[in-house]
Design an enzyme around this catalytic site. Structure first.
Site, PDB file in Angstrom:
ATOM      1  N   SER A  82       0.794  -1.235   0.000  1.00 40.07           N
ATOM      2  CA  SER A  82       0.000   0.000   0.000  1.00 40.07           C
ATOM      3  C   SER A  82       0.823   1.281   0.000  1.00 40.07           C
ATOM      4  CB  SER A  82      -0.954   0.021   1.200  1.00 40.07           C
ATOM      5  OG  SER A  82      -2.002  -0.888   0.989  1.00 40.07           O
ATOM      6  N   LYS A  85       0.430   3.330  -2.999  1.00 37.51           N
ATOM      7  CA  LYS A  85      -0.768   4.179  -3.173  1.00 37.51           C
ATOM      8  C   LYS A  85      -0.442   5.666  -3.091  1.00 37.51           C
ATOM      9  CE  LYS A  85      -3.713   0.468  -1.466  1.00 37.51           C
ATOM     10  NZ  LYS A  85      -4.396  -0.176  -0.332  1.00 37.51           N
ATOM     11  N   TYR A 207      -3.782  -2.924 -10.371  1.00 35.46           N
ATOM     12  CA  TYR A 207      -3.642  -2.672  -8.931  1.00 35.46           C
ATOM     13  C   TYR A 207      -2.696  -3.693  -8.277  1.00 35.46           C
ATOM     14  CZ  TYR A 207      -4.992  -2.448  -4.002  1.00 35.46           C
ATOM     15  OH  TYR A 207      -4.970  -2.366  -2.630  1.00 35.46           O
ATOM     16  N   TYR A 258      -4.890   3.696   8.083  1.00 29.43           N
ATOM     17  CA  TYR A 258      -6.238   3.092   8.180  1.00 29.43           C
ATOM     18  C   TYR A 258      -6.900   3.410   9.521  1.00 29.43           C
ATOM     19  CZ  TYR A 258      -3.690   0.877   4.504  1.00 29.43           C
ATOM     20  OH  TYR A 258      -2.905   0.683   3.426  1.00 29.43           O
ATOM     21  N   VAL A 276       1.270  -3.675   3.852  1.00 31.85           N
ATOM     22  CA  VAL A 276       1.303  -4.963   4.548  1.00 31.85           C
ATOM     23  C   VAL A 276       2.592  -5.748   4.290  1.00 31.85           C
ATOM     24  CG1 VAL A 276      -1.208  -5.211   4.770  1.00 31.85           C
ATOM     25  CG2 VAL A 276      -0.039  -6.160   2.771  1.00 31.85           C
TER      26      VAL A 276
HETATM   27  O1  DON Z   1      -5.012  -4.695  -1.554  1.00 30.73           O
HETATM   28  C1  DON Z   1      -4.319  -5.367  -0.811  1.00 30.73           C
HETATM   29  O2  DON Z   1      -4.837  -6.127  -0.020  1.00 30.73           O
HETATM   30  C2  DON Z   1      -2.794  -5.199  -0.769  1.00 30.73           C
HETATM   31  N1  DON Z   1      -2.207  -5.415  -2.002  1.00 30.73           N
HETATM   32  C3  DON Z   1      -2.373  -3.902  -0.221  1.00 30.73           C
HETATM   33  C4  DON Z   1      -2.847  -3.768   1.135  1.00 30.73           C
HETATM   34  C5  DON Z   1      -1.977  -3.021   2.018  1.00 30.73           C
HETATM   35  O3  DON Z   1      -0.770  -2.949   1.934  1.00 30.73           O
HETATM   36  C6  DON Z   1      -2.703  -2.429   3.118  1.00 30.73           C
HETATM   37  N2  DON Z   1      -1.768  -1.957   4.080  1.00 30.73           N
HETATM   38  N3  DON Z   1      -1.578  -1.832   5.125  1.00 30.73           N
END
Ligand code: DON
Length: 322
Positions: A82, A85, A207, A258, A276
């Protein structure tokens, strides 16, 4: 014992190890992180990330002139997830000005990053660009504007970090796609409100590719430098206006971690964005950018040692946006 090491982005010789403004602070932090009782658990919903060692730790500092130094695993590439993003948002804003905000809000969600519940109450308009639904809207817009959203994000990271080796990891994208039902649900749901332009499978592919980019703490601290320089890229050109850079930093502060954004602001006091994969970038406007990596996560998806290290950084230096 941890020791910082450094590289200068341009061709200037690297100063001796340990001689930078924050070297002793980050050395101390790395030693403290070694003694944490609980390093959390790596993300297991993307099988490719589940085997990471939660005790690994790296931290990099990039100064506005492009000097970068770090401690521990600061040159180890990891999955940006993320954190990508932020770069997608900056690119979309730079290309379409304020149009983007018609399809995505700027309020904290108070919900997990992959939550579906608010979307129906709020007519398919996600709360912010950093929850998954909002990031899907941003990637959709960027794909329409450029034809290759993920490639644009990768290229921005390459250019700003000076590291042409930064790239996608197709196995991570495939691993996430194989377990991507939630993101597919979010995308289809928003498409039903007319808030997605691309066919959903094409959007998801872009994505997942974007999330799969691997980069190190050094790369990401450098690449986020434009947010500490009022929108100015490493080569002196403007990526964002000063006002847009402020906007991105503000959304990072309020939404970048978040449903833990309030706690992150309370503890760290800086705009930050987690992923993540265990990375977090944080911005000290006008002073430096930071990136920490440690793959063990807390229940909200933020790196345990990463948040703790940033907390210690602002406590020890007295720097924050407050
Ligand atoms: O969309 C997802 O689930 C992951 N590729 C990215 C999520 C993410 O890194 C959220 N972060 N804390």
């Amino acid at each position: 014992m941890s020791h910082t090491s450094a590289v200068a982005r341009a061709s200037s010789p690297a100063p001796p190890s340990g001689s930078h403004r924050f070297s002793s602070v980050i050395n101390q932090i790395a030693e403290e992180m070694n003694t944490l009782d609980d390093h959390g658990t790596p993300a297991d919903y993307i099988p490719m990330l589940a085997d990471a060692d939660p005790r690994r730790f790296g931290m990099a500092v990039a100064e506005p002139d492009g000097t970068v130094y770090g401690v521990g695993d600061w040159r180890q590439p990891f999955s940006t997830q993320s954190i990508s993003k932020v770069f997608a948002l900056a690119l979309a804003l730079s290309l379409d000005g304020g149009q983007l905000w018609q399809g995505v809000g700027r309020e904290p969600s108070g919900n997990p990053f992959n939550s579906l519940v608010q979307l129906e109450y709020e007519n398919g308009i996600p709360r912010n660009p950093f929850i998954n639904a909002g990031a899907l809207v941003v990637t959709d817009r960027l794909q329409v504007l450029t034809g290759d959203a993920a490639g644009q994000v990768r290229d921005l990271l390459r250019t700003e970090s000076g590291n042409a080796a930064i790239d996608f990891v197709p196995q991570v994208a495939a691993s996430e796609a194989a377990y991507g039902d939630r993101n597919a649900a979010l995308a289809h749901f928003m498409a039903s409100y007319g808030n997605i332009t691309l066919p959903v499978p094409a959007l998801l592919a872009a994505y997942f590719r974007q999330c799969s980019i691997e980069a190190s703490c050094a790369d990401l601290a450098l690449a986020a430098g434009f947010l500490a320089r009022g929108g100015v890229r490493a080569d002196g050109a403007a990526l964002l206006s000063r006002s847009q850079a402020k906007q991105v930093n503000a959304v990072m502060l309020t939404c970048g971690t978040y449903d833990a954004a309030g706690e992150f602001a309370y503890r760290v006091g800086l705009p930050g964005k987690s992923g993540v994969g265990g990375g977090i970038i944080a911005i000290v406007p006008g002073v430096c950018t930071l990136c920490v990596w440690s793959p063990g996560l807390d229940k909200r998806g933020n790196s345990v040692a990463g948040v703790s290290a940033l907390d210690r950084f602002t406590t020890l230096t007295g720097l924050s946006v407050f």
